[in-house]
Design an enzyme around this catalytic site. Structure first.
Site, PDB file in Angstrom:
ATOM      1  N   HIS A 179       1.452   0.329   8.830  1.00 29.70           N
ATOM      2  CA  HIS A 179       2.935   0.415   8.255  1.00 29.70           C
ATOM      3  C   HIS A 179       2.973   0.953   7.042  1.00 29.70           C
ATOM      4  CE1 HIS A 179       1.217  -3.445   6.300  1.00 29.70           C
ATOM      5  NE2 HIS A 179       2.127  -3.056   5.310  1.00 29.70           N
ATOM      6  N   GLU A 214       7.861  -1.880   6.225  1.00 29.62           N
ATOM      7  CA  GLU A 214       7.802  -3.086   5.639  1.00 29.62           C
ATOM      8  C   GLU A 214       8.968  -3.290   4.327  1.00 29.62           C
ATOM      9  OE1 GLU A 214       3.891  -4.388   4.174  1.00 29.62           O
ATOM     10  OE2 GLU A 214       4.939  -6.150   3.106  1.00 29.62           O
ATOM     11  N   HIS A 224       3.189   0.482  -1.008  1.00 29.87           N
ATOM     12  CA  HIS A 224       1.906   0.669  -0.378  1.00 29.87           C
ATOM     13  C   HIS A 224       1.820   1.168   0.949  1.00 29.87           C
ATOM     14  CE1 HIS A 224       2.904  -3.474   0.899  1.00 29.87           C
ATOM     15  NE2 HIS A 224       2.242  -3.339   2.172  1.00 29.87           N
TER      16      HIS A 224
HETATM   17 CO    CO Z   1       2.165  -4.307   3.691  1.00 26.28          CO
END
Ligand code: CO
Length: 141
Positions: A82, A131, A7
């Site tokens: 992120h 991440e 994502h």
């Molecule tokens: Co995230």
């Protein structure tokens, strides 16, 4: 090596307004947008916008002490926060990142997808907060 892009995280002042943007401007059906939930331990609200090959993760500070509150102060209309790649095992990934000289910003903890995550310092990745998330074992939701 990192796996699939899971994502893109976008920090916003209002998740409900951001949902409306994806729904009204980009035509994402309501059924592809999740309800907003709270992750109190991390000081955020979140929701997902599912698109054909990935997800947008909308995050909103829960209060002034939220770790993303300052980010919103600097980016009052919201901004990309992120990007997240999957890894098979978060502890193996954490150890490898440390060996390679990266600064891992947190001990593995459960993230918005219910699987353990770590963040890697943007200084190690061309200014982008990365991440890493353990691949969900169950069906993606
Ligand atoms: Co995230």
């Amino acid at each position: 090596m990192i796996g699939r892009l899971n994502h893109v995280g976008i920090a916003v002042p209002s998740i409900e307004e951001a949902k409306a943007t994806y729904r009204d401007l980009y035509g994402v059906p309501e059924s592809a947008i999740t309800e907003t939930r709270e992750l109190a331990a991390q000081g955020v609200k979140f929701a997902f916008v599912n698109v054909a090959n990935s997800q947008i993760e909308l995050i909103e500070p829960l209060g002034p002490d939220s770790p993303i509150a300052r980010f919103i102060e600097r980016n009052p209309r919201g901004a990309q926060h992120h990007i997240c790649f999957e890894v098979p095992d978060i502890y193996v990934a954490r150890d490898e990142m440390v060996v390679r000289g990266a600064k891992v910003l947190n001990e593995p903890r459960i993230g918005a997808h219910g699987t353990p995550i770590i963040f890697v310092d943007p200084k190690n990745s061309n200014g982008v907060l990365i991440e890493l998330m353990e691949t969900p074992k169950a069906v993606r939701g």
